[in-house]
Write a protein that holds these residues in place. Sequence first.
Motif, PDB file in Angstrom:
ATOM      1  N   PRO A  90     -15.522  -7.423  -1.195  1.00  0.00           N
ATOM      2  CA  PRO A  90     -14.812  -7.086   0.038  1.00  0.00           C
ATOM      3  C   PRO A  90     -14.365  -8.365   0.746  1.00  0.00           C
ATOM      4  N   GLY A  91     -13.152  -8.355   1.251  1.00  0.00           N
ATOM      5  CA  GLY A  91     -12.603  -9.524   1.913  1.00  0.00           C
ATOM      6  C   GLY A  91     -11.763 -10.399   0.998  1.00  0.00           C
ATOM      7  N   ILE A 133     -12.851   1.404 -10.679  1.00  0.00           N
ATOM      8  CA  ILE A 133     -13.447   1.107  -9.381  1.00  0.00           C
ATOM      9  C   ILE A 133     -14.831   0.477  -9.514  1.00  0.00           C
ATOM     10  N   ARG A 134     -15.460   0.579 -10.686  1.00  0.00           N
ATOM     11  CA  ARG A 134     -16.763  -0.069 -10.892  1.00  0.00           C
ATOM     12  C   ARG A 134     -16.652  -1.581 -10.756  1.00  0.00           C
ATOM     13  N   LEU A 135     -15.457  -2.113 -10.881  1.00  0.00           N
ATOM     14  CA  LEU A 135     -15.272  -3.552 -10.733  1.00  0.00           C
ATOM     15  C   LEU A 135     -15.368  -3.991  -9.272  1.00  0.00           C
ATOM     16  N   TYR A 136     -15.105  -3.057  -8.341  1.00  0.00           N
ATOM     17  CA  TYR A 136     -15.128  -3.391  -6.916  1.00  0.00           C
ATOM     18  C   TYR A 136     -16.504  -3.921  -6.526  1.00  0.00           C
ATOM     19  N   ASN A 137     -16.513  -5.077  -5.900  1.00  0.00           N
ATOM     20  CA  ASN A 137     -17.727  -5.739  -5.418  1.00  0.00           C
ATOM     21  C   ASN A 137     -18.679  -6.120  -6.555  1.00  0.00           C
ATOM     22  N   VAL A 165      -8.635  -7.496  -3.581  1.00  0.00           N
ATOM     23  CA  VAL A 165      -8.980  -6.102  -3.325  1.00  0.00           C
ATOM     24  C   VAL A 165      -8.562  -5.648  -1.927  1.00  0.00           C
ATOM     25  N   ASP A 166      -7.757  -6.445  -1.266  1.00  0.00           N
ATOM     26  CA  ASP A 166      -7.272  -6.092   0.076  1.00  0.00           C
ATOM     27  C   ASP A 166      -6.532  -4.749  -0.007  1.00  0.00           C
ATOM     28  N   GLY A 167      -6.946  -3.809   0.834  1.00  0.00           N
ATOM     29  CA  GLY A 167      -6.298  -2.504   0.867  1.00  0.00           C
ATOM     30  C   GLY A 167      -6.917  -1.467  -0.049  1.00  0.00           C
ATOM     31  N   ILE A 168      -7.936  -1.844  -0.812  1.00  0.00           N
ATOM     32  CA  ILE A 168      -8.598  -0.882  -1.688  1.00  0.00           C
ATOM     33  C   ILE A 168      -9.780  -0.289  -0.929  1.00  0.00           C
ATOM     34  N   ASP A 169      -9.852   1.043  -0.909  1.00  0.00           N
ATOM     35  CA  ASP A 169     -10.975   1.697  -0.243  1.00  0.00           C
ATOM     36  C   ASP A 169     -12.186   1.661  -1.147  1.00  0.00           C
ATOM     37  N   PRO A 170     -13.330   1.181  -0.626  1.00  0.00           N
ATOM     38  CA  PRO A 170     -14.543   1.099  -1.463  1.00  0.00           C
ATOM     39  C   PRO A 170     -15.036   2.501  -1.829  1.00  0.00           C
ATOM     40  N   PRO A 171     -15.751   2.592  -2.952  1.00  0.00           N
ATOM     41  CA  PRO A 171     -16.263   3.903  -3.380  1.00  0.00           C
ATOM     42  C   PRO A 171     -17.354   4.393  -2.458  1.00  0.00           C
TER      43      PRO A 171
END
Length: 164
Positions: A153-154, A142-146, A158-164
């Motif tokens: 986001p957007g 999840i560290r890869l998110y954003n 990552v569509d459908g992944i809840d941010p940490p």
Amino acid sequence: MANLLCYSRNRATSVEQIDASTLASTCRLQDSLTDAEVTLRIRLPELEIIDAKGSFMRSSRSACIGVESALAKVVGVRIGAGMKKIIRGLVSETTDCREVAVLVEECCHAVILAFTKDMLTLVPEELALEKDFFANMVKENIRLYNSCAAFAPGSPIVDGIDPP
């Protein structure tokens, strides 16, 4: 005649292999109000910050001038889970300049992405074309998110992944 406001911002981050056991990660921020740079030296394989230097050549906030003591606080931090909270806590003990923590975090994220990039080149082309492959990769780490435009986001990845 209407008043015209102008604001521009550039941020660049790089990672360089200094030797077999050391990386240097530098983040440079230049905008209409700020000109700043932070460089971290990271020991491998622990991903431990062994040195932190930086300066604010220009800032609209007086708290951002003279941030050397704030940067010294992050020496010893390991890049990985929980680092954002640790970095923000340590830096806020010394300065009210939020930008210092942001630049340090950017350097750390760049190190993570430098290793991720190598992994991505090993992905077979037929898997790389599948959106689910990268979405699952972000879910597993999840560290890869954003951490970049592809995982922002957007993004359809990552569509459908809840941010940490």
